[in-house]
Structure formats: structure tokens, C-alpha cells
Design a protein around this motif. Structure first.
Motif, short mmCIF file in Angstrom:
data_model
loop_
_atom_site.label_atom_id
_atom_site.label_comp_id
_atom_site.label_asym_id
_atom_site.label_seq_id
_atom_site.Cartn_x
_atom_site.Cartn_y
_atom_site.Cartn_z
N ALA A 220 0.82 -1.22 0.00
CA ALA A 220 0.00 0.00 0.00
C ALA A 220 0.85 1.26 0.00
CB ALA A 220 -0.94 -0.01 1.21
N ARG A 221 2.06 1.19 0.56
CA ARG A 221 2.94 2.36 0.60
C ARG A 221 3.20 2.93 -0.78
NH1 ARG A 221 7.55 1.83 1.23
NH2 ARG A 221 8.15 3.92 1.90
N ALA A 222 3.11 2.07 -1.79
CA ALA A 222 3.39 2.51 -3.16
C ALA A 222 2.36 3.53 -3.64
CB ALA A 222 3.41 1.32 -4.11
N SER A 223 1.23 3.61 -2.97
CA SER A 223 0.17 4.54 -3.39
C SER A 223 0.35 5.94 -2.81
CB SER A 223 -1.20 4.01 -2.99
OG SER A 223 -1.34 4.03 -1.56
N ARG A 224 1.40 6.15 -2.00
CA ARG A 224 1.59 7.46 -1.39
C ARG A 224 1.83 8.52 -2.47
NH1 ARG A 224 6.34 4.75 -0.96
NH2 ARG A 224 8.31 5.89 -1.21
N GLY A 225 1.40 9.73 -2.18
CA GLY A 225 1.56 10.78 -3.17
C GLY A 225 0.92 12.07 -2.70
N ALA A 226 0.90 13.05 -3.56
CA ALA A 226 0.29 14.34 -3.25
C ALA A 226 -0.43 14.82 -4.50
CB ALA A 226 1.34 15.35 -2.81
N SER A 227 -1.53 15.52 -4.30
CA SER A 227 -2.31 16.00 -5.44
C SER A 227 -3.00 17.31 -5.09
CB SER A 227 -3.36 14.96 -5.85
OG SER A 227 -4.28 14.73 -4.78
#
Length: 260
Positions: free
Chosen positions: A170-177
């Protein structure tokens, strides 16, 4: 004396029966409203599909128009309507038995939300169906608050992989938008590991309270100060830790989190 006690007990039983019926009626009414939102979500999906291969912006237009129409009728904001539509569509597709129990007044809105919260991470349909069956049995015997802890354990027992394995993926989905919301405003959001997200919010809250207490003339709310702090930190500071692997649990960097 015994007759008085018996009379009181009878009144208590009648009151308990009446409140149970009233609560069931409320649940049924809320479920009926959710069914309308589910139908609306289906109509919106059909309208989007009819566009062929629209851009993401074009695909939003039918849903926005529908949300605006329902919002005006229900005296709700468009965003609230869209959230209700999404929730109702999810309930219809993934938790049909829960929707039926809600319509029958067997469970409350709080029970439904708790079941969805803990059941959605179960991606396997068979595991989710097993979860839902047991969750409904438990929901009819307890409050939504007590149900949550019980369902958390149940859901974990039905997961095919460990929490550690799932978290690493799930960590792979981290991000900012960022998303424009009108009137010169935009919504900035970030997806982070939970330990970091809570630590970030806690630090912002502590700093906001410190600033608020230091200046009694500051008319900003804590939320407004938190927002100002985010902008200030991101635009006026530079990273001070190794970020090659990402500031995240399991990759070091947690030592950089400091309370005030």
C-alpha cells in the motif's frame, strides 16, 4: 408494592418496544434515501458511458449536473450528494445483504458505516461475503461503537496476507495532489503511511495551538492556522533528512518527527 413494580416494568417494556420501532423506522427511511442515491449513481454511470471515450473532465459533467439537481432538491451541497452516491453504489455492489438489512430496519446507519469501513479492505469477494454474513449477526446484537473493534479483528482474520505485507504494498500509493474547488481555492491532499499522517496532523495541531495561545488577537480557527502552517512549511523550508527511499515507516527518517 409488587403490583407497582410490575406496572413500572410494563411501562419500561412498552417504552423499549416503542423506541425500537422508532429506530427501525428511521433506519428504513435512511435506507430508502440511500436507494435513491444508488439509482442516481447508476444513472450517472450510464450517462458517462454514453459519452463514448470522454476526457476525465467531460466524464465529470453528467455526474456534476446530477449532483446539482439532487442537491437542490435535498438541500445538500453537490459534494455531499456525490459522496452519498458513491457510498450507495459501493453498498449496492459489495454489501447487498447489509443494504437489505438496513432497509428492514435490522441495523442502523452507524452499523452500515462500520461494516463498510472494515469490510472494504477485503478485496476477495468470497472473503467479503463471509465477513458480511458474520458482521450482520454481530451488528444486530450490539452498538456501532462496540461493533468496530469486533469487525476489525474479523476482517484481519479473513485477509489472505499479513498486515505487514499489505502495508508494504500500500505504501506505493503514497503521493500528493491538488484539485481546484472554485473561488480561487484548491484542495491539496497527500496520501501517507498512517503513522506519518497522524504525526503530521498532530504536529500541525500542536503548533497551531501554540500560535493561537501566544496571540489572543489571532482570529483564525485552528483549521485555518493548520492550513497556513502547511503552506509556510512547504514553501519556505528545505528537506533536512535523507529522502532517497522516502520518509516513511520501515525506511528510517521517523527520527526527524519532533513534537513541540
Amino acid at each position: 408494592m409488587y403490583s407497582i413494580i410490575r406496572e413500572v416494568d410494563t411501562e419500561f417494556r412498552e417504552l423499549a418496544h416503542d423506541i425500537d420501532e422508532a429506530r427501525a423506522a428511521v433506519a428504513q427511511a435512511q435506507a430508502a434515501e440511500a436507494r435513491v442515491f444508488a439509482r442516481a449513481a447508476a444513472v450517472g454511470a450510464r450517462r458517462v458511458a454514453a459519452l463514448g471515450s470522454p476526457s476525465s473532465r467531460e466524464a465529470e459533467l453528467p455526474l456534476r449536473a446530477l449532483a446539482a439537481e439532487l442537491g437542490a432538491a435535498a438541500r445538500m451541497s453537490d459534494r455531499t450528494v456525490q459522496r452519498h452516491m458513491n457510498d450507495a453504489a459501493t453498498l449496492t455492489e459489495k454489501f447487498p445483504a447489509t443494504f437489505n438489512a438496513w432497509e428492514q430496519g435490522r441495523v442502523s446507519t452507524g452499523h452500515v458505516r462500520t461494516i463498510m469501513e472494515h469490510g472494504l479492505p477485503l478485496t476477495d469477494p468470497d472473503a467479503r461475503a463471509l465477513f458480511e454474513t458474520e458482521a450482520l449477526l454481530r451488528a444486530e446484537e450490539t452498538t456501532p461503537g462496540r461493533l468496530g473493534a469486533s469487525l476489525a479483528r474479523l476482517a484481519e482474520s479473513l485477509q489472505p496476507r499479513t498486515l505487514t505485507e499489505r502495508h508494504q504494498e500500500a505504501r506505493a500509493s503514497r503521493g500528493a495532489s491538488v484539485r481546484d474547488i472554485g473561488d480561487g481555492m484548491a484542495e491539496f491532499s497527500t496520501i501517507q503511511p498512517a503513522v506519518l499522517a497522524h504525526a503530521m496532523h498532530d504536529r500541525l495541531t500542536q503548533q497551531a495551538k501554540t500560535l493561537k495561545n501566544a496571540d489572543p488577537t489571532d482570529t483564525r480557527t485552528l483549521d485555518q492556522i493548520r492550513a497556513d502552517l502547511v503552506a509556510d512549511m512547504l514553501l519556505t523550508t528545505t528537506p533536512t533528512v535523507e529522502t532517497g527511499a522516502g520518509l516513511s515507516d520501515g525506511f528510517g527518517g521517523l527520527g526527524a518527527i519532533r513534537g513541540i
